[in-house]
Scaffold this motif. Structure first.
Motif, PDB file in Angstrom:
ATOM      1  N   ASP A   1       0.836  -1.201   0.000  1.00 54.07           N
ATOM      2  CA  ASP A   1       0.000   0.000   0.000  1.00 54.07           C
ATOM      3  C   ASP A   1       0.870   1.249   0.000  1.00 54.07           C
ATOM      4  N   ALA A   2       0.328   2.343  -0.557  1.00 60.46           N
ATOM      5  CA  ALA A   2       1.009   3.631  -0.540  1.00 60.46           C
ATOM      6  C   ALA A   2       1.260   4.039   0.918  1.00 60.46           C
ATOM      7  N   PRO A   3       2.360   4.730   1.185  1.00 61.14           N
ATOM      8  CA  PRO A   3       3.264   5.369   0.219  1.00 61.14           C
ATOM      9  C   PRO A   3       4.382   4.459  -0.276  1.00 61.14           C
ATOM     10  N   TRP A   4       4.331   3.166   0.024  1.00 58.42           N
ATOM     11  CA  TRP A   4       5.368   2.261  -0.440  1.00 58.42           C
ATOM     12  C   TRP A   4       5.159   1.908  -1.916  1.00 58.42           C
ATOM     13  N   THR A   5       6.258   1.749  -2.634  1.00 56.90           N
ATOM     14  CA  THR A   5       6.219   1.302  -4.028  1.00 56.90           C
ATOM     15  C   THR A   5       7.088   0.062  -4.164  1.00 56.90           C
ATOM     16  N   ALA A   6       6.819  -0.715  -5.197  1.00 50.60           N
ATOM     17  CA  ALA A   6       7.566  -1.954  -5.405  1.00 50.60           C
ATOM     18  C   ALA A   6       7.901  -2.116  -6.880  1.00 50.60           C
ATOM     19  N   ARG A   7       9.063  -2.671  -7.127  1.00 52.79           N
ATOM     20  CA  ARG A   7       9.451  -2.990  -8.507  1.00 52.79           C
ATOM     21  C   ARG A   7      10.437  -4.158  -8.491  1.00 52.79           C
ATOM     22  N   TYR A   8      10.441  -4.915  -9.596  1.00 50.85           N
ATOM     23  CA  TYR A   8      11.434  -5.970  -9.745  1.00 50.85           C
ATOM     24  C   TYR A   8      12.790  -5.339 -10.066  1.00 50.85           C
ATOM     25  N   VAL A   9      13.862  -5.986  -9.648  1.00 52.00           N
ATOM     26  CA  VAL A   9      15.195  -5.436  -9.875  1.00 52.00           C
ATOM     27  C   VAL A   9      15.781  -5.999 -11.162  1.00 52.00           C
ATOM     28  N   THR A  10      16.813  -5.332 -11.649  1.00 45.50           N
ATOM     29  CA  THR A  10      17.557  -5.844 -12.789  1.00 45.50           C
ATOM     30  C   THR A  10      18.528  -6.924 -12.304  1.00 45.50           C
ATOM     31  N   LEU A  11      19.080  -7.668 -13.238  1.00 44.53           N
ATOM     32  CA  LEU A  11      20.034  -8.709 -12.879  1.00 44.53           C
ATOM     33  C   LEU A  11      21.275  -8.096 -12.225  1.00 44.53           C
ATOM     34  N   GLU A  12      21.704  -6.947 -12.725  1.00 44.16           N
ATOM     35  CA  GLU A  12      22.869  -6.287 -12.135  1.00 44.16           C
ATOM     36  C   GLU A  12      22.574  -5.842 -10.703  1.00 44.16           C
ATOM     37  N   GLU A  13      21.394  -5.307 -10.458  1.00 44.99           N
ATOM     38  CA  GLU A  13      21.028  -4.897  -9.102  1.00 44.99           C
ATOM     39  C   GLU A  13      20.986  -6.094  -8.165  1.00 44.99           C
TER      40      GLU A  13
END
Length: 264
Positions: A242-254
């Motif tokens: 839930d806001a204010p949190w955001t989520a995203r998948y990372v890149t392979l390098e990350e």
């Protein structure tokens, strides 16, 4: 076909265990000194394990990083050497590699560039018709364009011949879209082992207000905090937030950098 290593060297590689399916492309990633070359030498049978065991099904070809060859040999002599030293030899396969990359047969090894020597060693390895091909930093002497082309050709070998390919690198950009499996090493230990796509689906970066605890359940790979903001890389597989949190998948390098930072 499988490649298994367990509790290899106490002084260089420790408590390492993994299995690779046939026809897979595995990137062995880690900083210099992480144990990549030692592990490849054990898998190739050039270095005995102090404890544990290795098992490799089928013929194995290994190309070390320094690519040792007789400098006085001509390129044609190297192929002749390969023909005489291998019980199984595919002249068309070896010669075809040299033809595609325009390597002159009349030149001596000592007169070749680093990139040209790389092609000769790869031709020699492929000519032995391996089931498993082990490469230690195979692209180090090649320019960026040549790196892409060589990797495309190796993937064709995997696809057409059912080859199992394992290559080491410390350049994460080389494995994107290439390797379907990742082995991440640090200080002689295996940090991450798995299918690349599955690993990327499991690692999610959560960003939100400063917090001492992750907003979701799951192992925290790495947490960073600023005055007003916190980020948590969690091996969670992705959860609703839930806001204010955001989520995203990372890149392979990350993903790689985060695990290495945690290990450090």
């Amino acid at each position: 076909m499988s490649v298994v290593a367990a509790e290899v060297s106490k002084w260089a590689v420790r408590n390492v265990s993994f299995e690779l399916p046939p026809g897979s492309v595995t990137a062995m990633v880690g900083a210099n000194g992480s144990g990549k070359s030692t592990l490849l030498n054990v898998l190739a049978g050039r270095l005995p394990a102090e404890s544990g065991h290795t098992a490799v099904a089928g013929r194995v070809a290994y190309v070390p990083q320094h690519k040792p060859m007789y400098r006085s040999f001509k390129v044609a002599d190297v192929l002749n050497f390969g023909r005489r030293m291998n019980d199984v030899w595919d002249e068309e396969r070896a010669d075809g590699w040299l033809t595609r990359f325009k390597i002159p047969r009349r030149l001596q090894i000592g007169d070749l560039s680093g990139g040209q020597r790389t092609h000769v060693t790869l031709a020699l390895a492929l000519g032995s018709r391996p089931d498993v091909l082990l490469l230690d930093e195979p692209l180090a002497d090649l320019d960026p364009l040549a790196r892409q082309r060589v990797m495309r050709e190796l993937l064709t070998e995997v696809s057409d011949k059912g080859l199992t390919l394992v290559f080491s690198t410390h350049v994460v950009a080389e494995i994107g879209g290439v390797a379907d499996r990742l082995l991440l090493l640090s200080n002689g230990r295996l940090l991450v082992d798995g299918d690349t796509d599955e690993l990327l689906e499991q690692h999610v970066l959560y960003t939100g207000p400063h917090a001492s605890k992750s907003p979701v359940e799951g192992p925290v790979v790495l947490a960073k905090h600023g005055k007003a903001q916190s980020t948590f890389l969690v091996r969670s597989g992705g959860q609703r937030i839930d806001a204010p949190w955001t989520a995203r998948y990372v890149t392979l390098e990350e993903l790689v950098v985060a695990h290495l930072e945690r290990a450090a």
